[in-house]
Design a protein around this motif. Structure first.
Motif, PDB file in Angstrom:
ATOM      1  N   LEU A  10       0.574  -0.895  -0.260  1.00 38.54           N
ATOM      2  CA  LEU A  10      -0.052   0.191  -0.091  1.00 38.54           C
ATOM      3  C   LEU A  10       0.780   1.002  -0.350  1.00 38.54           C
ATOM      4  O   LEU A  10       0.622   1.843  -0.220  1.00 38.54           O
ATOM      5  CB  LEU A  10      -1.066  -0.560   1.452  1.00 38.54           C
ATOM      6  CG  LEU A  10      -1.800  -1.018   1.225  1.00 38.54           C
ATOM      7  CD1 LEU A  10      -2.914  -1.094   2.440  1.00 38.54           C
ATOM      8  CD2 LEU A  10      -2.988  -0.525   0.048  1.00 38.54           C
ATOM      9  N   VAL A  11       2.033   1.008   0.301  1.00 35.12           N
ATOM     10  CA  VAL A  11       2.904   2.252   0.534  1.00 35.12           C
ATOM     11  C   VAL A  11       3.531   2.196  -0.388  1.00 35.12           C
ATOM     12  O   VAL A  11       3.528   3.687  -0.927  1.00 35.12           O
ATOM     13  CB  VAL A  11       3.708   2.114   1.705  1.00 35.12           C
ATOM     14  CG1 VAL A  11       4.696   3.741   2.484  1.00 35.12           C
ATOM     15  CG2 VAL A  11       3.173   1.933   3.504  1.00 35.12           C
ATOM     16  N   ALA A  12       3.789   1.456  -1.315  1.00 35.03           N
ATOM     17  CA  ALA A  12       4.754   1.149  -2.461  1.00 35.03           C
ATOM     18  C   ALA A  12       4.229   1.730  -3.333  1.00 35.03           C
ATOM     19  O   ALA A  12       4.452   3.038  -3.859  1.00 35.03           O
ATOM     20  CB  ALA A  12       5.255   0.367  -2.266  1.00 35.03           C
ATOM     21  N   PHE A  13       2.589   1.523  -3.639  1.00 33.81           N
ATOM     22  CA  PHE A  13       1.146   1.589  -4.891  1.00 33.81           C
ATOM     23  C   PHE A  13       1.252   3.412  -3.968  1.00 33.81           C
ATOM     24  O   PHE A  13       0.935   3.974  -5.007  1.00 33.81           O
ATOM     25  CB  PHE A  13       0.575   0.924  -4.591  1.00 33.81           C
ATOM     26  CG  PHE A  13      -0.325   0.958  -6.187  1.00 33.81           C
ATOM     27  CD1 PHE A  13      -0.594   0.264  -7.338  1.00 33.81           C
ATOM     28  CD2 PHE A  13      -1.489   1.852  -6.170  1.00 33.81           C
ATOM     29  CE1 PHE A  13      -0.929   0.235  -7.834  1.00 33.81           C
ATOM     30  CE2 PHE A  13      -2.378   1.961  -7.274  1.00 33.81           C
ATOM     31  CZ  PHE A  13      -2.142   1.364  -8.106  1.00 33.81           C
ATOM     32  N   GLU A  14       0.314   3.583  -3.341  1.00 35.91           N
ATOM     33  CA  GLU A  14      -0.408   4.628  -2.721  1.00 35.91           C
ATOM     34  C   GLU A  14       0.929   5.961  -2.293  1.00 35.91           C
ATOM     35  O   GLU A  14       0.236   7.245  -2.895  1.00 35.91           O
ATOM     36  CB  GLU A  14      -0.859   4.615  -2.426  1.00 35.91           C
ATOM     37  CG  GLU A  14      -2.294   3.313  -2.402  1.00 35.91           C
ATOM     38  CD  GLU A  14      -3.413   3.818  -3.453  1.00 35.91           C
ATOM     39  OE1 GLU A  14      -3.477   4.478  -4.217  1.00 35.91           O
ATOM     40  OE2 GLU A  14      -3.738   3.070  -3.061  1.00 35.91           O
ATOM     41  N   GLY A  15       1.646   5.609  -2.079  1.00 36.02           N
ATOM     42  CA  GLY A  15       2.917   6.615  -1.623  1.00 36.02           C
ATOM     43  C   GLY A  15       4.127   7.321  -2.726  1.00 36.02           C
ATOM     44  O   GLY A  15       4.578   7.984  -3.080  1.00 36.02           O
ATOM     45  N   GLY A  16       4.693   5.790  -3.814  1.00 38.37           N
ATOM     46  CA  GLY A  16       5.424   5.622  -5.135  1.00 38.37           C
ATOM     47  C   GLY A  16       4.976   5.849  -5.823  1.00 38.37           C
ATOM     48  O   GLY A  16       4.333   7.346  -6.428  1.00 38.37           O
TER      49      GLY A  16
ATOM     50  N   ARG B  18      14.074  -6.336   5.849  1.00 39.59           N
ATOM     51  CA  ARG B  18      15.241  -5.145   5.657  1.00 39.59           C
ATOM     52  C   ARG B  18      15.127  -4.907   3.869  1.00 39.59           C
ATOM     53  O   ARG B  18      14.471  -3.456   3.530  1.00 39.59           O
ATOM     54  CB  ARG B  18      16.422  -5.604   6.218  1.00 39.59           C
ATOM     55  CG  ARG B  18      16.298  -5.104   7.260  1.00 39.59           C
ATOM     56  CD  ARG B  18      18.249  -5.902   8.116  1.00 39.59           C
ATOM     57  NE  ARG B  18      18.564  -5.274   8.886  1.00 39.59           N
ATOM     58  CZ  ARG B  18      18.905  -4.557   9.736  1.00 39.59           C
ATOM     59  NH1 ARG B  18      19.498  -3.118   8.447  1.00 39.59           N
ATOM     60  NH2 ARG B  18      19.621  -4.250  11.008  1.00 39.59           N
ATOM     61  N   VAL B  19      14.328  -6.300   3.397  1.00 38.97           N
ATOM     62  CA  VAL B  19      14.210  -6.069   1.640  1.00 38.97           C
ATOM     63  C   VAL B  19      13.392  -4.809   1.494  1.00 38.97           C
ATOM     64  O   VAL B  19      12.966  -4.058   0.418  1.00 38.97           O
ATOM     65  CB  VAL B  19      14.427  -7.011   1.649  1.00 38.97           C
ATOM     66  CG1 VAL B  19      13.769  -6.976  -0.647  1.00 38.97           C
ATOM     67  CG2 VAL B  19      15.883  -7.924   1.247  1.00 38.97           C
ATOM     68  N   MET B  20      12.019  -5.617   2.469  1.00 37.09           N
ATOM     69  CA  MET B  20      10.619  -4.486   1.877  1.00 37.09           C
ATOM     70  C   MET B  20      11.092  -3.759   1.916  1.00 37.09           C
ATOM     71  O   MET B  20      10.745  -2.081   1.307  1.00 37.09           O
ATOM     72  CB  MET B  20       9.750  -5.464   2.726  1.00 37.09           C
ATOM     73  CG  MET B  20       9.171  -6.909   2.145  1.00 37.09           C
ATOM     74  SD  MET B  20       7.441  -7.644   2.989  1.00 37.09           S
ATOM     75  CE  MET B  20       8.098  -7.404   4.834  1.00 37.09           C
ATOM     76  N   ILE B  21      11.455  -2.842   3.776  1.00 41.82           N
ATOM     77  CA  ILE B  21      12.121  -1.249   3.314  1.00 41.82           C
ATOM     78  C   ILE B  21      12.524  -0.772   2.636  1.00 41.82           C
ATOM     79  O   ILE B  21      12.147   0.274   2.154  1.00 41.82           O
ATOM     80  CB  ILE B  21      12.567  -1.606   5.037  1.00 41.82           C
ATOM     81  CG1 ILE B  21      11.702  -1.859   6.579  1.00 41.82           C
ATOM     82  CG2 ILE B  21      12.896  -0.025   5.019  1.00 41.82           C
ATOM     83  CD1 ILE B  21      12.489  -1.939   7.797  1.00 41.82           C
ATOM     84  N   PHE B  22      12.946  -0.881   1.973  1.00 46.05           N
ATOM     85  CA  PHE B  22      14.405  -0.493   0.930  1.00 46.05           C
ATOM     86  C   PHE B  22      13.833  -0.330  -0.210  1.00 46.05           C
ATOM     87  O   PHE B  22      13.878   0.874  -0.540  1.00 46.05           O
ATOM     88  CB  PHE B  22      15.603  -1.594   0.448  1.00 46.05           C
ATOM     89  CG  PHE B  22      16.853  -0.816  -0.192  1.00 46.05           C
ATOM     90  CD1 PHE B  22      17.648  -0.277   0.278  1.00 46.05           C
ATOM     91  CD2 PHE B  22      16.559  -0.891  -1.721  1.00 46.05           C
ATOM     92  CE1 PHE B  22      18.223   0.487  -0.607  1.00 46.05           C
ATOM     93  CE2 PHE B  22      17.348  -0.670  -2.384  1.00 46.05           C
ATOM     94  CZ  PHE B  22      18.527   0.389  -2.346  1.00 46.05           C
ATOM     95  N   ILE B  23      12.709  -1.988  -0.463  1.00 47.02           N
ATOM     96  CA  ILE B  23      11.966  -1.593  -1.974  1.00 47.02           C
ATOM     97  C   ILE B  23      11.000  -0.200  -1.588  1.00 47.02           C
ATOM     98  O   ILE B  23      10.790   0.408  -2.296  1.00 47.02           O
ATOM     99  CB  ILE B  23      11.700  -2.832  -2.365  1.00 47.02           C
ATOM    100  CG1 ILE B  23      12.694  -3.565  -2.681  1.00 47.02           C
ATOM    101  CG2 ILE B  23      10.685  -2.446  -3.328  1.00 47.02           C
ATOM    102  CD1 ILE B  23      12.460  -5.107  -3.147  1.00 47.02           C
TER     103      ILE B  23
ATOM    104  N   GLY C  23      16.501   4.615   2.528  1.00 47.80           N
ATOM    105  CA  GLY C  23      15.853   3.029   2.249  1.00 47.80           C
ATOM    106  C   GLY C  23      16.344   1.523   3.085  1.00 47.80           C
ATOM    107  O   GLY C  23      16.086   0.476   3.452  1.00 47.80           O
ATOM    108  N   LEU C  24      17.117   2.499   4.626  1.00 43.20           N
ATOM    109  CA  LEU C  24      17.883   2.201   5.256  1.00 43.20           C
ATOM    110  C   LEU C  24      17.575   2.162   6.087  1.00 43.20           C
ATOM    111  O   LEU C  24      16.357   3.183   6.408  1.00 43.20           O
ATOM    112  CB  LEU C  24      19.371   2.448   5.290  1.00 43.20           C
ATOM    113  CG  LEU C  24      20.275   2.964   3.655  1.00 43.20           C
ATOM    114  CD1 LEU C  24      21.434   3.227   3.732  1.00 43.20           C
ATOM    115  CD2 LEU C  24      20.018   0.595   3.037  1.00 43.20           C
ATOM    116  N   VAL C  25      17.258   1.264   7.491  1.00 46.78           N
ATOM    117  CA  VAL C  25      17.605   1.212   8.696  1.00 46.78           C
ATOM    118  C   VAL C  25      18.124   2.306   9.706  1.00 46.78           C
ATOM    119  O   VAL C  25      19.863   2.531   9.025  1.00 46.78           O
ATOM    120  CB  VAL C  25      17.302  -0.311   9.318  1.00 46.78           C
ATOM    121  CG1 VAL C  25      16.903   0.167  10.859  1.00 46.78           C
ATOM    122  CG2 VAL C  25      15.812  -1.000   8.916  1.00 46.78           C
ATOM    123  N   SER C  26      17.766   2.802  10.853  1.00 55.25           N
ATOM    124  CA  SER C  26      18.311   4.050  11.205  1.00 55.25           C
ATOM    125  C   SER C  26      19.874   3.004  12.165  1.00 55.25           C
ATOM    126  O   SER C  26      19.943   1.116  12.009  1.00 55.25           O
ATOM    127  CB  SER C  26      17.870   4.497  12.752  1.00 55.25           C
ATOM    128  OG  SER C  26      17.306   3.881  12.967  1.00 55.25           O
TER     129      SER C  26
END
Length: 536
Positions: free
Chosen positions: A96-102, A127-132, A210-213
């Protein structure tokens, strides 16, 4: 660097690798083995005659056993993933974030990563889902999605049993490895959670990297120890996963979520009236794949349906529309021609920009529609006459009176669309202009895309609606409002507007509200929903 320092660095690396190995393999394996041995030993002692039984005894009681009374002074801890939400995967919410926000391309990339995600462990998968999902995403786009899109899907997937226990506690803290920006707004606004400890994301300026802190993914039981110190929370609820068991072991009481109970709409903590976004379904991997496979067909169908509605006669347009999957239901009939020489004023509920078009097509006669902020493209493509209002009450009244002298007129007094079963407050201007008023109850149903938007491109609204496999339009024409209930019969314009709002809500089974167009756009888009004309 000296030779002695180099010789010291190598053993330190080996020690770190050994520590990682001991924690991730030996410690976790020993914990699982101990829990299994304890469970079986307890079961065997309680049931010595059923040693060969395959039943499984849980370490913690079911959440349904939790006493909900007298908890207002106590603290509850849990996770949103696998506990508060019924779905076991958080992939749909990243989608949802990738489609609606990206963009649709970011969503496609996330979908294509599914085979890789299936073979990765939980931490690498996250981590992969967060980066993409977040690499290059603007912070304000994420804020918009978290406020206007995600709450609808979270509410529809709330676990009723978990929510009831959460609601009974006085203080609520959520620990989750999911990015905090994806869940904090919903948890605090809808579930009144006091604190949310989630994974923090790295950003550069106004964009996510796209990286974790540096703090990494949140490990729930460690975060709990850091947050509470030596103090133990009163209640912990969670799933049967290892990390949830570690979290619950640090609480005075613990309860297990082992079934999904659906949250009915009437039990929502707050009514879901406004939401945004194009997707009308929870985008699981299979559902998202189906959407991408449908897109070429859907685009072709939308163009064909638009062509049919614009250029063909009414009867032929209905015939071809129904043949391509458009479901049109008409109830009632057009009233007789007005005796005073003026046109009839049709007062419609507002579901999409196509409301006046479907009404005109269903009646088989041309109508004029008044609009506020309609895009130029929509005005050009509209198969009926559209006239833009100015929001100046006197000038708009003169415009509508002139149009009524020319013929029948359609007005949507809510001023904006609403997707859910609610009616927004009706503007009373229309009631001052006509004695012959016909309420029209309009409703729609979609399965893939919403045909309305508050923050996206409004000119694409009809296209998205017509891209659905089987879009549905229901038009019910109610009888004329009795003269004694109009302004000509002595009623005020506000009384007439409120009466018609209640009449339409009753016909549709909707609920009346006092929210306005301004309320909707301030919540969803951060503006008042007014399109500024360019000055030449």
């Amino acid at each position: 660097m000296t030779a002695s320092m180099k010789t010291m660095e190598f053993p330190m690396v080996l020690l770190r690798l050994a520590d990682w190995f001991l924690y991730h393999f030996l410690a976790i394996s020993c914990y699982r083995a101990a829990m299994k041995l304890k469970n079986h030993a307890y079961f065997f002692l309680k049931n010595p005659s059923n040693i060969k039984s395959s039943h499984h005894f849980s370490l913690y009681p079911n959440v349904s056993k939790c006493n909900l009374y007298g908890r207002k002074s106590q603290t509850l801890v849990c996770d949103i993933h696998g506990c508060l939400l019924r779905s076991q995967s958080f992939f749909p919410y990243f989608m949802l974030v990738a489609f609606e926000g990206g963009s649709i391309f970011r969503a496609l990339l996330l979908l294509l990563s599914c085979p890789l995600l299936w073979v990765l462990d939980y931490e690498l998968k996250m981590r992969v889902m967060i980066f993409i999902t977040f690499c290059g995403l603007r912070l304000k786009d994420m804020d918009s999605v978290s406020r206007a899109v995600l709450p609808k899907f979270y509410l529809e997937n709330l676990n009723l049993d978990a929510y009831e226990v959460l609601e009974s506690a006085g203080s609520k803290v959520v620990f989750t490895s999911v990015p905090r920006v994806m869940v904090e707004g919903f948890l605090k606004e809808y579930l009144s959670v006091d604190s949310v400890i989630g994974t923090e994301l790295h950003s550069a300026g106004q964009y996510f990297t796209g990286l974790v802190s540096n703090s990494g993914l949140v490990v729930k039981h460690r975060a709990l120890k850091e947050f509470f110190g030596e103090k133990r929370p009163d209640i912990g609820i969670g799933s049967s996963s290892l990390h949830d068991h570690l979290l619950m072991s640090l609480c005075k009481e613990a309860y297990l979520i082992n079934k999904s109970s659906i949250m009915p709409r009437e039990k929502y903590p707050k009514p879901l009236i406004f939401h945004d976004g194009r997707l009308a379904f929870l985008p699981t991997p299979f559902a998202t794949l189906s959407m991408f496979m449908w897109l070429p067909v859907g685009i072709f169908l939308a163009v064909f349906r638009l062509f049919v509605g614009i250029f063909l006669p009414y009867k032929l347009a209905i015939l071809l529309g129904v043949a391509t999957g458009v479901n049109i239901r008409l109830k009632g009939a057009a009233p007789q021609k007005s005796q005073n020489g003026k046109g009839v004023l049709y007062v419609c509920t507002h579901r999409t920009l196509l409301d006046p078009v479907f009404l005109s097509t269903s009646l088989g006669k041309p109508l004029t529609a008044v609009t506020y902020s309609l895009s130029k493209m929509s005005e050009i493509l509209a198969p009926i006459k559209t006239v833009r209002l100015t929001r100046d009450r006197k000038q708009d009244a003169r415009t509508m009176q002139r149009l009524l002298r020319e013929g029948d007129l359609v007005v949507c007094p809510e001023g904006t669309t609403c997707r859910e079963p609610y009616l927004l407050r009706f503007s009373s201007l229309f009631a001052e202009l006509a004695d012959e008023i016909v309420p029209v109850a309009v409703n729609t149903a979609v399965t893939m895309f919403y045909g309305t938007t508050a923050s996206g491109l409004k000119c694409l609204d009809p296209v998205f609606f017509l891209m659905n496999p089987r879009p549905s339009y229901s038009v019910e024409i109610l009888g004329k409002v009795p003269r004694e209930l109009t302004c000509a019969g002595g009623k005020s314009s506000f009384e007439v507007a409120n009466y018609i709002q209640r009449q339409l809500a009753g016909a549709l089974g909707f609920e009346c509200t006092s929210f306005t167009r301004r309320d909707k756009y301030l919540m969803l888009a951060g503006n008042e929903g007014i399109v500024q004309e360019k000055r030449r």
